[in-house]
Enzyme design. Structure first.
Site, PDB file in Angstrom:
ATOM      1  N   LYS A   1       0.844  -1.207   0.000  1.00  0.00           N
ATOM      2  CA  LYS A   1       0.000   0.000   0.000  1.00  0.00           C
ATOM      3  C   LYS A   1       0.877   1.254   0.000  1.00  0.00           C
ATOM      4  O   LYS A   1       0.581   2.241  -0.682  1.00  0.00           O
ATOM      5  CB  LYS A   1      -0.938  -0.012   1.222  1.00  0.00           C
TER       6      LYS A   1
ATOM      7  N   GLN B   1      -4.171  -1.463   9.873  1.00  0.00           N
ATOM      8  CA  GLN B   1      -4.233  -2.792   9.269  1.00  0.00           C
ATOM      9  C   GLN B   1      -4.784  -3.799  10.288  1.00  0.00           C
ATOM     10  O   GLN B   1      -4.387  -3.815  11.446  1.00  0.00           O
ATOM     11  CB  GLN B   1      -2.823  -3.226   8.819  1.00  0.00           C
TER      12      GLN B   1
ATOM     13  N   ASP C   1     -10.974   2.891   4.780  1.00  0.00           N
ATOM     14  CA  ASP C   1     -11.410   1.492   4.695  1.00  0.00           C
ATOM     15  C   ASP C   1     -12.935   1.417   4.555  1.00  0.00           C
ATOM     16  O   ASP C   1     -13.468   0.400   4.117  1.00  0.00           O
ATOM     17  CB  ASP C   1     -11.022   0.731   5.972  1.00  0.00           C
TER      18      ASP C   1
HETATM   19  N1  GUN Z   1      -6.739  -6.623   6.591  1.00  0.00           N
HETATM   20  C1  GUN Z   1      -7.087  -7.355   5.509  1.00  0.00           C
HETATM   21  N2  GUN Z   1      -7.721  -6.570   4.597  1.00  0.00           N
HETATM   22  C2  GUN Z   1      -7.764  -5.328   5.129  1.00  0.00           C
HETATM   23  C3  GUN Z   1      -8.294  -4.087   4.664  1.00  0.00           C
HETATM   24  O1  GUN Z   1      -8.872  -3.956   3.580  1.00  0.00           O
HETATM   25  N3  GUN Z   1      -8.122  -3.034   5.514  1.00  0.00           N
HETATM   26  C4  GUN Z   1      -7.513  -3.139   6.719  1.00  0.00           C
HETATM   27  N4  GUN Z   1      -7.404  -2.046   7.471  1.00  0.00           N
HETATM   28  N5  GUN Z   1      -7.021  -4.288   7.174  1.00  0.00           N
HETATM   29  C5  GUN Z   1      -7.149  -5.367   6.383  1.00  0.00           C
END
Ligand code: GUN
Length: 297
Positions: free
Chosen positions: A52, A96, A119
């Site tokens: 990311k 995350q 998110d």
């Molecule tokens: N863990 C797995 N997928 C995601 C996501 O899309 N966002 C976040 N914050 N954590 C994750």
């Protein structure tokens, strides 16, 4: 044999459009900034967050990379979120998941300022999505909608079956499919671990989204002739490789490909789309906070 849906190619097209949005914001002195917070016991999380961060850099988005030790008190994470909420130079915040057991992820989500919640997990954002006026669509289901659109796969009037009811994928995916909007208008069934006769349900699907987190749960016998199969799973299973594992989806690709009309691979299907839609939401957040208009793809 099924058409292989190339998530990397579609994501690249979307990133190309997003690049000009970033240029517009930067020209107005409002370069988007995403803060990622990593405090995760899952070894895969570090890789995801690094990707990311890379994506942001490539597009000209500023990325703040915050890492907290796994044994840090929950209060330290909350303080970090409070600081990011208050910092006007930060437009977007992503913590995350998963987080360690001593931290309640629900509290984490509720702590994030909804306008920076890229998110789309905050109850305010989920509420708006369910009510039919989403601000930030959660990245994975939004990416799947974009992938279907780019592949000219119609959802309106179709039978969509979502396997999995997670907050991150299953629930928002089903909600997007039932919206009276582009990429919606599907007759939608949500299946989960307590569903009886799963194969009977999945075989009815025109569009089958496998998001249960169970390696190769869906095989060819569970796929209807000509269906579109979207595999959200990224499961590490032990294997005799350099890393000691390999990645498999929630779909048994070989047998499902013989029945499906179109299918996403793992990796290279949904994953790159999720990442592209995080960039999309970060740009949208910046536009909403600054009043600088952009034309999102
Ligand atoms: N863990 C797995 N997928 C995601 C996501 O899309 N966002 C976040 N914050 N954590 C994750």
């Amino acid at each position: 044999m099924a058409e292989r849906i190339d998530g990397n190619a579609v994501a690249e097209d979307i990133r190309a459009d997003l690049r000009s949005c970033v240029e517009t914001l930067t020209a107005a002195n409002e370069t988007p900034t995403l803060a990622t917070v990593l405090m995760s016991p899952d070894p895969a999380s570090e890789t995801y967050v690094a990707m990311k961060q890379n994506d942001c850099e490539e597009l000209g988005i500023d990325a703040l990379d915050i890492e907290l030790p796994l044994d840090a008190p929950a209060a330290e994470l909350f303080e970090t979120i409070d600081e990011l909420n208050a910092d006007e130079s930060v437009n977007a915040i992503l913590v995350q998941s998963p987080v360690p057991d001593h931290v309640d992820y629900r509290e984490v989500i509720e702590r994030i300022d909804p306008v920076k919640d890229v998110d789309g997990f905050h109850p305010e954002n989920i509420g708006k999505l369910v009510a039919g006026y989403p601000v930030y669509k959660p990245c994975t289901p939004h990416g799947i909608q974009k992938l279907l659109e780019a592949t000219d796969i119609e959802t309106a009037g179709k039978e969509a079956v979502v396997v999995g009811r997670s907050r991150i994928v299953g629930k928002p995916m089903a909600n997007l499919f039932i919206q009276k909007a582009t990429g919606g208008n599907a007759t939608t069934t949500v299946c989960h671990s307590r569903t009886e006769n799963l194969a009977e349900k999945t075989r009815e699907a025109d569009i089958l989204v496998a998001a249960a987190g169970v390696p190769e749960l869906i095989d060819g016998s569970m796929v209807g002739e000509g269906a579109t199969v979207i595999d959200v799973g990224i499961n590490r299973v032990d294997a005799d490789t350099d890393k000691g594992y390999k990645l498999v989806g929630d779909v048994e690709f070989a047998s499902a490909s013989e029945k499906a009309g179109a299918i996403t691979p793992v990796p290279g299907g949904v994953g790159p789309m999720t990442r592209a839609m995080l960039l999309y939401n970060t740009i949208k957040a910046t536009s909403l906070q600054t009043g600088v208009d952009v034309t999102l793809p």
